[in-house]
Design an enzyme around this catalytic site. Structure first.
Site, PDB file in Angstrom:
ATOM      1  N   LEU A  18       0.772  -1.175   0.018  1.00  0.00           N
ATOM      2  CA  LEU A  18       0.068   0.103  -0.115  1.00  0.00           C
ATOM      3  C   LEU A  18       0.888   1.275  -0.129  1.00  0.00           C
ATOM      4  CD1 LEU A  18      -2.469  -1.272   2.878  1.00  0.00           C
ATOM      5  CD2 LEU A  18      -2.712  -1.629   0.344  1.00  0.00           C
ATOM      6  N   GLU A  19       0.492   2.090  -0.839  1.00  0.00           N
ATOM      7  CA  GLU A  19       1.616   3.230  -1.138  1.00  0.00           C
ATOM      8  C   GLU A  19       0.962   4.431  -0.394  1.00  0.00           C
ATOM      9  OE1 GLU A  19       4.375   2.732  -2.196  1.00  0.00           O
ATOM     10  OE2 GLU A  19       4.236   1.096  -3.532  1.00  0.00           O
TER      11      GLU A  19
END
Length: 135
Positions: free
Chosen positions: A72-73
């Protein structure tokens, strides 16, 4: 995003197609697009899709040859793009969006999302990253 580089098939596209088959809860519209890994196409297509759908949430997914987990960025970068896209093009400015911010931070608390997904006990490892990379 679609295939690029050594990735003949973008695994994230396969995952998104599966999500499209499953759908989301009632009342939630899901619009799925495979976006070519082409700077100029992205610059035209993404704003057009935003205008067409007026989304409340957009999730861009990609693939990394280095990742061993679902990542997850926390932010996406606008500068430092030096790699060629599928059309063998790279912006001379090395920017995705001229005059745009250097970094766009997600308004979603990815740490909370990571903890919640991990707590579900699925056979999926989820991690957080602060560098979404560049093509």
């Amino acid at each position: 995003f679609g295939p690029f580089g050594e990735h003949a098939v973008n695994a994230s596209w396969i995952a998104v197609q599966e999500l499209e088959k499953l759908g989301l809860r009632d009342g939630v519209e899901l619009h799925v697009y495979e976006v070519p890994v082409e700077y100029q196409t992205v610059q035209r297509l993404i704003p057009a899709l935003w205008k067409k759908h007026s989304p409340q949430l957009v999730v861009h997914v990609g693939v990394s040859g280095m990742a061993t987990t679902v990542t997850l960025e926390k932010c996406g970068h606008n500068v430092g793009y030096k790699g060629l896209d599928n059309c063998r093009f790279c912006p001379g400015s090395q920017c995705c969006v001229e005059g745009g911010p250097e970094c766009i931070d997600s308004i979603i608390d990815m740490d909370v999302v990571c903890r919640r997904v991990s707590a579900l006990g699925l056979d999926v490892t989820v991690t957080i990253s602060k560098d979404a990379g560049r093509y």
